[in-house]
Design a protein around this motif. Structure first.
Motif, mmCIF file in Angstrom:
data_model
loop_
_atom_site.group_PDB
_atom_site.id
_atom_site.type_symbol
_atom_site.label_atom_id
_atom_site.label_comp_id
_atom_site.label_asym_id
_atom_site.label_seq_id
_atom_site.Cartn_x
_atom_site.Cartn_y
_atom_site.Cartn_z
ATOM 1 N N PRO A 33 0.836 -1.203 0.000
ATOM 2 C CA PRO A 33 0.000 0.000 0.000
ATOM 3 C C PRO A 33 0.870 1.251 0.000
ATOM 4 C CG PRO A 33 -0.719 -1.547 1.687
ATOM 5 C CD PRO A 33 0.584 -2.064 1.157
ATOM 6 N N PRO A 34 0.506 2.264 -0.800
ATOM 7 C CA PRO A 34 1.319 3.479 -0.866
ATOM 8 C C PRO A 34 1.157 4.331 0.393
ATOM 9 C CG PRO A 34 -0.681 3.771 -2.145
ATOM 10 C CD PRO A 34 -0.708 2.354 -1.627
ATOM 11 N N GLU A 35 2.154 5.172 0.624
ATOM 12 C CA GLU A 35 2.090 6.136 1.733
ATOM 13 C C GLU A 35 1.225 7.308 1.296
ATOM 14 O OE1 GLU A 35 3.947 6.721 4.723
ATOM 15 O OE2 GLU A 35 4.585 4.612 4.803
ATOM 16 N N VAL A 36 0.100 7.478 1.914
ATOM 17 C CA VAL A 36 -0.754 8.607 1.555
ATOM 18 C C VAL A 36 -1.084 9.391 2.812
ATOM 19 C CG1 VAL A 36 -2.964 9.322 0.579
ATOM 20 C CG2 VAL A 36 -1.756 7.377 -0.404
ATOM 21 N N HIS A 37 -0.657 10.668 2.829
ATOM 22 C CA HIS A 37 -0.945 11.459 4.029
ATOM 23 C C HIS A 37 -1.465 12.846 3.710
ATOM 24 C CE1 HIS A 37 3.035 13.018 3.082
ATOM 25 N NE2 HIS A 37 3.387 11.753 2.934
ATOM 26 N N ASP A 38 -1.320 13.292 2.465
ATOM 27 C CA ASP A 38 -1.873 14.602 2.117
ATOM 28 C C ASP A 38 -2.305 14.601 0.656
ATOM 29 O OD1 ASP A 38 0.506 14.476 0.820
ATOM 30 O OD2 ASP A 38 1.361 16.314 1.683
ATOM 31 N N PHE A 39 -2.755 15.755 0.183
ATOM 32 C CA PHE A 39 -3.254 15.880 -1.183
ATOM 33 C C PHE A 39 -2.222 15.422 -2.203
ATOM 34 C CE2 PHE A 39 -3.535 18.566 -5.042
ATOM 35 C CZ PHE A 39 -4.757 18.131 -5.524
ATOM 36 N N LYS A 40 -0.975 15.915 -2.020
ATOM 37 C CA LYS A 40 0.064 15.627 -2.988
ATOM 38 C C LYS A 40 0.354 14.122 -3.089
ATOM 39 C CE LYS A 40 4.483 17.305 -4.355
ATOM 40 N NZ LYS A 40 5.776 17.372 -3.706
ATOM 41 N N SER A 41 0.475 13.489 -1.929
ATOM 42 C CA SER A 41 0.771 12.053 -1.954
ATOM 43 C C SER A 41 -0.435 11.246 -2.449
ATOM 44 C CB SER A 41 1.220 11.573 -0.571
ATOM 45 O OG SER A 41 0.255 11.897 0.394
ATOM 46 N N PHE A 42 -1.641 11.786 -2.221
ATOM 47 C CA PHE A 42 -2.848 11.123 -2.730
ATOM 48 C C PHE A 42 -2.842 11.128 -4.261
ATOM 49 C CE2 PHE A 42 -7.339 11.665 -4.170
ATOM 50 C CZ PHE A 42 -7.789 10.391 -3.851
ATOM 51 N N LYS A 51 -11.271 13.405 2.575
ATOM 52 C CA LYS A 51 -10.071 13.657 3.352
ATOM 53 C C LYS A 51 -9.026 14.453 2.567
ATOM 54 C CE LYS A 51 -7.077 10.858 6.337
ATOM 55 N NZ LYS A 51 -6.785 9.454 6.682
ATOM 56 N N TYR A 52 -8.749 13.998 1.346
ATOM 57 C CA TYR A 52 -7.620 14.582 0.622
ATOM 58 C C TYR A 52 -8.018 15.682 -0.356
ATOM 59 C CZ TYR A 52 -5.210 10.716 2.767
ATOM 60 O OH TYR A 52 -4.705 9.862 3.685
ATOM 61 N N LEU A 53 -9.258 15.669 -0.828
ATOM 62 C CA LEU A 53 -9.692 16.743 -1.726
ATOM 63 C C LEU A 53 -10.573 17.734 -0.982
ATOM 64 C CD1 LEU A 53 -8.495 14.941 -3.928
ATOM 65 C CD2 LEU A 53 -10.422 15.530 -5.370
ATOM 66 N N ASN A 54 -10.721 17.492 0.319
ATOM 67 C CA ASN A 54 -11.478 18.420 1.146
ATOM 68 C C ASN A 54 -12.909 18.581 0.629
ATOM 69 O OD1 ASN A 54 -11.608 19.932 3.371
ATOM 70 N ND2 ASN A 54 -10.629 21.760 2.505
ATOM 71 N N ALA A 55 -13.458 17.494 0.090
ATOM 72 C CA ALA A 55 -14.784 17.584 -0.522
ATOM 73 C C ALA A 55 -15.860 17.631 0.559
ATOM 74 C CB ALA A 55 -15.013 16.378 -1.429
ATOM 75 N N LYS A 56 -16.742 18.618 0.432
ATOM 76 C CA LYS A 56 -17.804 18.772 1.435
ATOM 77 C C LYS A 56 -19.178 18.461 0.868
ATOM 78 C CE LYS A 56 -15.241 22.056 4.181
ATOM 79 N NZ LYS A 56 -14.035 22.049 3.305
ATOM 80 N N TYR A 96 -6.314 0.403 -4.644
ATOM 81 C CA TYR A 96 -4.861 0.580 -4.714
ATOM 82 C C TYR A 96 -4.332 1.158 -3.409
ATOM 83 C CZ TYR A 96 -0.259 2.307 -6.015
ATOM 84 O OH TYR A 96 1.081 2.559 -6.040
ATOM 85 N N ILE A 97 -5.027 2.161 -2.902
ATOM 86 C CA ILE A 97 -4.533 2.803 -1.687
ATOM 87 C C ILE A 97 -4.633 1.860 -0.485
ATOM 88 C CG2 ILE A 97 -5.053 4.699 -0.062
ATOM 89 C CD1 ILE A 97 -5.480 6.451 -2.564
ATOM 90 N N ARG A 98 -5.641 1.006 -0.483
ATOM 91 C CA ARG A 98 -5.817 0.056 0.624
ATOM 92 C C ARG A 98 -4.834 -1.106 0.523
ATOM 93 N NH1 ARG A 98 -9.657 -3.952 0.259
ATOM 94 N NH2 ARG A 98 -10.722 -2.701 -1.301
ATOM 95 N N THR A 99 -4.645 -1.645 -0.700
ATOM 96 C CA THR A 99 -3.882 -2.889 -0.837
ATOM 97 C C THR A 99 -2.587 -2.752 -1.628
ATOM 98 O OG1 THR A 99 -4.955 -3.447 -2.904
ATOM 99 C CG2 THR A 99 -6.058 -4.192 -0.904
ATOM 100 N N GLY A 100 -2.484 -1.687 -2.414
ATOM 101 C CA GLY A 100 -1.318 -1.550 -3.274
ATOM 102 C C GLY A 100 -1.479 -2.275 -4.598
#
Lengths: 443, 305
Positions: free
Chosen positions: A111-120, A188-193, A271-275
């Protein structure tokens, strides 16, 4: 919320496979993975003949900013890398892989390291996901907005308005959790409301299910849309869910909207969950010439003929095979063509349906005008094209045409209106290029 | 593996065809034929047959001589034949009916490029040509009751003597007039069929008939008789809805219908002719390209240039 819904047409739904959960097809002896399965620059192969590959292994890097990496859906040995002619008419290199049937997963999968918009966004890029609704536009490019505060709404496209196709429907049923978790990622990462899941009313189970899942969540709502073609077309969906109109030459993000297909979102979440990147697809196999219509999961690159064979072969001699639905699908010239990333269905039709009725003179009935979801006037566009008047084509806003096929579908004279619009666009392009050059010369 | 058929999408097609539309129009015209037979006798069938045969025959012959593809199977020439016949008095000499048919098909339709290209309604134009050329026989009416001697329109205009038929007789079609135009009942059944089958939209007939009703009401000209007199219902449902000579947008169809209604009333009330339906449709036919252009829908998101 939009008041009046856009026009469109009623087409037979033919969702024969809606209740059929996907079956996994045994790995074919050989796959052919083209480097051009998306809009933009072809990917660059990084493997060569003789290389061993495993499932999920990167076999091609993105060939530019608007491009996408490609991963192997099988384990085996690369046989050759050579150019093939795709159904789109485009020539592109393809990686041929002889499978070993082991389906060993690549050791690189994590699984990839995702912590902010850029890494997402980087993760979305690495996942190899492109618009799986059919467009094939690299999703990372679409989501990479300059300023996330400009996003007023994200629309999840679950309209799936083309006849026959049920692969998105199956995603919404079988991978509902994945879609829901994908929505959480967008929040979370696109700040979608404000997230709207647009689903046609002919899929009541999906509507009910998502309503239940997001009960009490203020930021997510399900829009139950009329089952009218082309409900799932981007501009139509945006208008019918948010009331916004995307102006000519602009993108949805210019009016603060992003549309993302439900299967695309599920693939990103996976992909983000399992890679595990995008290397296989659930596709609907149907049509009058197919013996056992099914939804099946196949590695990308599987030959069309192998897929049909798995579905019991043909009940009648096939005369026309389509990637996608009958309204916008691309006709496949031969059955050796591979399943692509953005293939959501394979349909085969026998003689009767393969041949379209002959053209006869336009009777000026106005059905094409009444059917156009974008309020274009196909009859006038056809006249302008035949008279070689690019100025008129420009004034008639031909470039807005999304080639949904409503006009051709309803035309009692069987005019090839979509074809004319495509040719007209080419005429308009060269006219506009000349105009631009003349303007620059003046300066 | 055999080669597949490759074509541009869409690969699906609605079943509606030019032929099925024209067949629907013929079906919708059938009740009026039954009424014509009941009201005016067998000669109404003969006149209709002569018009249909000469229209279809002249189309076939013209296309044969010009080396064009044969289009009689689209049934549009047959529709023109029936409509022309319905616009003629039942006693019309047959040779005149043949000439009218030739004018409709050859002059008005084929010389302008055939189906879909004619700017004027072939049957209407042929009727007007015949009215001017054969004004005697074209205004010699047969009266079903053998008492009347003037059409309702002449009486309404104060030119003819006699009394107006009962409204019920007007509705059934028991009055003098062209052979297919008198029975409001039969025409309304046909019109309803066309609306249900979505061959026509409501805009033209409602605007046309509505305008005539409102104007004659305001002018005190017995609107209930006006609606069922002359060729108004035949014109509003079957002639002012012809595709190629009328606007192809619904808002355009409203304007077209209002214009037809206005001209009809002007002619009926102040003009030299008792009837104005065919002139109104022909005049509005001429304006059609402009109405179509003015009412073209604005593309969604289209930028100004």
């Amino acid at each position: 919320m939009a008041g009046r819904k856009l026009r469109g047409i009623k087409v037979p739904h033919k969702k024969n496979t809606a209740d059929k959960g996907p079956k996994r097809m045994p790995v074919p002896p050989m796959v052919c993975v083209p480097m051009s399965m998306h809009i933009g620059a072809p990917a660059k192969p990084i493997v060569k003949a003789g290389d061993e590959v495993k499932v999920g292994q990167l076999i091609a890097e993105a060939g530019g900013f608007v491009s996408s990496p490609i991963h192997s859906g099988v384990s085996g040995k690369v046989k050759k890398v050579e150019d093939i002619l795709l159904s789109s008419g485009q020539k592109a290199p393809a990686v041929f892989i002889e499978t070993d049937g082991e389906q060993a997963i690549s050791e690189d999968i994590a699984p990839p390291e995702v912590h902010d918009f850029k890494s997402f966004i980087e993760a979305v890029r690495q996942s190899g996901v492109v618009g799986l609704g059919g467009a094939g536009f690299p999703t990372s490019v679409k989501l990479n907005v300059a300023d996330t505060s400009k996003i007023e709404a994200i629309v999840i496209n679950g309209a799936e308005c083309e006849p026959y196709i049920t692969s998105d429907t199956r995603t919404m049923i079988d991978e509902a959790q994945s879609v829901a978790d994908g929505i959480e990622l967008l929040k979370k990462y696109l700040n979608a409301k404000n997230i709207i899941i647009g689903i046609e009313k002919n899929k009541p189970d999906c509507i009910k299910n998502f309503n239940k899942m997001f009960k009490g969540d203020e930021s997510v709502r399900v829009a139950a849309l009329p089952s009218v073609y082309p409900q799932g077309a981007e501009k139509v969906l945006i208008y019918n869910t948010t009331g916004k109109i995307v102006p000519e030459g602009k993108l949805p993000i210019d009016v603060g909207v992003i549309v993302i297909n439900c299967t695309t979102l599920a693939a990103i979440e996976k992909y983000i969950r399992t890679g595990l990147p995008l290397y296989e697809k659930c596709i609907t196999v149907d049509g009058s010439a197919v013996k056992n219509p099914e939804n099946i999961i196949v590695p990308i690159g599987t030959a069309v003929k192998d897929v049909f064979e798995f579905c019991g072969g043909f009940s009648k001699e096939p005369k026309k095979v389509l990637y996608g639905g009958p309204m916008m699908g691309i006709a496949v010239p031969d059955l050796d063509q591979p399943v692509l990333k953005n293939t959501n269905a394979l349909l085969a039709f026998s003689e009767g349906e393969a041949q379209l009725p002959k053209e006869s003179p336009c009777i000026k009935c106005g059905r094409c005008i009444a059917s156009c979801p974008l309020k274009l006037s196909p009859v006038d566009i056809e006249t302008a094209y035949k008279l070689s008047c690019p100025e008129d084509l420009e004034a008639l806003k031909l470039n807005l045409c999304m080639e949904c096929g409503c006009c051709s579908y309803v035309c009692p004279a069987n005019r090839h209106l979509v074809q004319t619009n495509k040719l007209g666009k080419a005429m308009l392009r060269s006219y506009q290029a000349l105009k631009k050059a003349a303007k620059e010369e003046e300066k | 593996m055999s080669q597949m058929i490759v074509s541009v999408s869409p690969h699906f097609k609605d079943k509606t065809s030019t032929q099925s539309i024209m067949r629907d129009v013929l079906i919708a015209l059938f009740p009026a034929l039954v009424a014509a037979y009941l009201i005016f006798g067998w000669r109404s069938l003969l006149v209709t047959a002569v018009c249909v045969v000469s229209c279809v025959g002249s189309e076939w012959l013209y296309e044969k001589l010009m080396g064009k593809p044969n289009t009689i199977s689209d049934l549009s020439a047959a529709v023109t034949g029936v409509l022309l016949a319905y616009n003629l008095p039942v006693g019309i000499p047959l040779w005149q009916a043949v000439i009218g048919s030739l004018v409709a098909i050859i002059v008005v339709k084929q010389l302008f490029g055939g189906l879909g290209q004619n700017f004027a309604n072939p049957a209407i134009t042929a009727r007007i040509v015949m009215l001017l050329a054969f004004s005697g026989t074209m205004t010699t009416w047969v009266f079903p009751d053998a008492v009347s001697s003037a059409t309702t329109l002449s009486i309404l205009k104060g030119e003819g003597s006699g009394s107006l038929p009962a409204l019920k007789d007007m509705f059934l079609g028991l009055r003098g007039g062209s052979l297919g135009e008198t029975s409001a009942l039969a025409l309304l059944i046909g019109g309803a069929y066309l609306l249900i089958r979505r061959v026509i939209s409501w805009h033209t007939p409602v605007a046309f008939v509505g305008t005539v009703f409102i104007l004659t009401l305001l002018l005190g000209k017995q609107p209930e008789y006006q609606l069922m007199s002359g060729g108004l219902l035949l014109g509003a449902f079957f002639m002012a809805t012809d595709y190629s000579s009328t606007p192809s947008t619904n808002s355009g169809r409203l304007i077209f219908g209002i214009g037809c209604g206005l001209i009809t009333v002007l002619i009926r009330v102040w003009g030299n002719y008792p009837e104005g339906v065919s002139f109104s449709i022909l005049l509005m036919n001429i304006l059609t390209p402009y109405i179509s252009k003015l009412t073209r829908p604005r593309p969604l998101g289209g930028a100004k240039i």
